[in-house]
Each structure stands twice: as C-alpha cells, then as structure tokens.
Scaffold this active site. Structure first.
Site, PDB file in Angstrom:
ATOM      1  N   ASP A  68       0.819  -1.213   0.000  1.00 26.48           N
ATOM      2  CA  ASP A  68       0.000   0.000   0.000  1.00 26.48           C
ATOM      3  C   ASP A  68       0.855   1.266   0.000  1.00 26.48           C
ATOM      4  OD1 ASP A  68       0.982   0.051   2.584  1.00 26.48           O
ATOM      5  OD2 ASP A  68      -0.952  -0.237   3.562  1.00 26.48           O
ATOM      6  N   HIS A 115       2.633   1.544   5.204  1.00 28.27           N
ATOM      7  CA  HIS A 115       3.171   1.028   6.463  1.00 28.27           C
ATOM      8  C   HIS A 115       4.443   0.205   6.232  1.00 28.27           C
ATOM      9  CE1 HIS A 115      -1.155   1.704   7.151  1.00 28.27           C
ATOM     10  NE2 HIS A 115      -0.740   2.125   8.338  1.00 28.27           N
TER      11      HIS A 115
END
Length: 232
Positions: A208, A211
């Site tokens: 993504d 993180h």
C-alpha cells in the site's frame, strides 16, 4: 517479496506514504470504534518472570498495521530485551488512526501502576489533517503531564515525526519542532524521527506504500533502540 514498485522521487514517495497513512488508519479505527480501547489497542508480549514494563503508546506504526504482532517494532524490541536477558515486558498499545486528541482520551485506559517506561508515538495524523499546531502540542504536553502525575517514576520517550510540505513550509517546520521542544521543556527522552531510513523507501514499505514491511519495522526498532537501549 512481491511485485516491484516503480521508483519515484523520494520526496514524492514520502508524501504519498504519509498522506495515505491517515486514510488507512481511519478505516481501521472506525471499524473498531465500538470496541474497548484497551482490548483493541493493546497487545501484551510477555516474558516469563518479567517484573518491569515498557508501554508503547501510538498509532498504526506502533500497532504494526498489516503484519503479525510479532513483526511490529515493539515485539522486535522485546526480542532484543530477551536476548540481553533484561527484566522487562513490552506492552503494545498502538491503535490505527489515533490522533493526539483521541490518544489523550485513551491514555489513562492503558496506564498501569507498574509501567516503568512509556514510548509516546503520536502526532503524524494531526499534521496530515492540518490540525492547529497549538492543539497538537497541547495534547502531547497533556499526555506527558498525565504520565508524570500518575507514574512520577516512569521514564518517557517521545517519538519525533515529520510531515510533507503540503501545509506549507512554516507549518511543516513548526510541526517537526514540536517534538524536540517538548522533550527539552519536559526533560524527557526523544527519538528524533521514528521513520528514519524507512519513510519513502518502497522496499521497506508494504504494497500500500504506507506502512513499514517486516524489514522496515526492524529499522524502526533500531531507531527506537538507539534511545531506549541506554535507558535500559
């Protein structure tokens, strides 16, 4: 470990990383809004016979979003502690989407009389939402005072954070300065930048782009250990 992310200029990747952090965290916190804060936000990694406790209080970075609990940097710190045969148990009280305001309201739920060290990791979500700097600084200071009043013998470590220049250079600079200024005024320990050598590096962040991966979490743990290790 997966499809390779195309290279982008580091400043753009860093901005993308931080801008999306809030959105993903918000979804998690909204989904779990009706759960008890302590049950949702705290994962205790215990070591047999440990008598002292280290509380990690923060957002999705502390919680280890997208990873197993054992891969989050607080757990990596626990592994380091165990390898050195130090008498401490780590408590992971990270909660995705946390701001300084919500953290201030949740803090007393997770404080215990026998917590010896608290790592306070909050503020990134405030900066990305453009929350007034005075409010962020006030909330962080309030949390420090809450800890000092309830656990006067506990040591406090504040994790510094940076944001992209979307809000303008003045806001960005003043936001970054909140952390060292608070650490100095309250005489507490400071991690200069929690995501040093991790933010903006595709291979160290999940698919993504938000993180840290398991490898990224190891580097975050190193940043923390540089300050926490000498305390222990």
């Amino acid at each position: 470990m997966s499809t390779k992310t195309p290279s982008l200029p580091k400043p753009l990747i860093f901005c993308y990383f931080l801008i999306l952090l809030v959105g993903c965290g918000q979804k998690t916190s909204e989904k779990d809004a009706n759960k008890e804060p302590v049950e949702e936000g705290a994962e205790v990694v215990e070591t047999d016979g440990s008598s002292k406790k280290i509380l990690f209080f923060g957002d999705s970075l502390t919680a280890g979003y997208g990873l197993e609990v054992s891969q989050a940097f607080p757990s990596i710190i626990q592994q380091k502690i165990d390898s050195l045969e130090l008498d401490y148990t780590v408590i992971n009280a990270g909660l995705s989407g946390e701001t300084t305001a919500s953290g201030k309201n949740r803090l007393e739920w997770v404080l215990e009389d026998n917590v010896d060290i608290i790592i306070l990791e909050l503020g990134a979500n405030d900066g990305l939402r453009g929350i007034p700097l005075t409010e962020t600084a006030s909330n962080l200071k309030s949390m420090v005072h809450t800890i000092q009043n309830k656990l006067p013998n506990a040591k406090i470590v504040l994790a510094g954070m940076k944001i992209p220049p979307n809000m303008g250079p003045e806001y960005t600079s003043e936001f970054e300065n909140i952390f060292p200024e608070l650490a100095a005024s309250e005489n507490i320990h400071l991690i200069p930048f929690l995501l040093e050598n991790v933010a903006g590096i595709p291979d160290l962040n999940q698919s993504d782009g938000i993180h840290p991966t398991a490898e990224g979490q190891k580097l975050v743990a190193e940043n923390v250990w540089e300050v926490l290790g000498p305390i222990l």
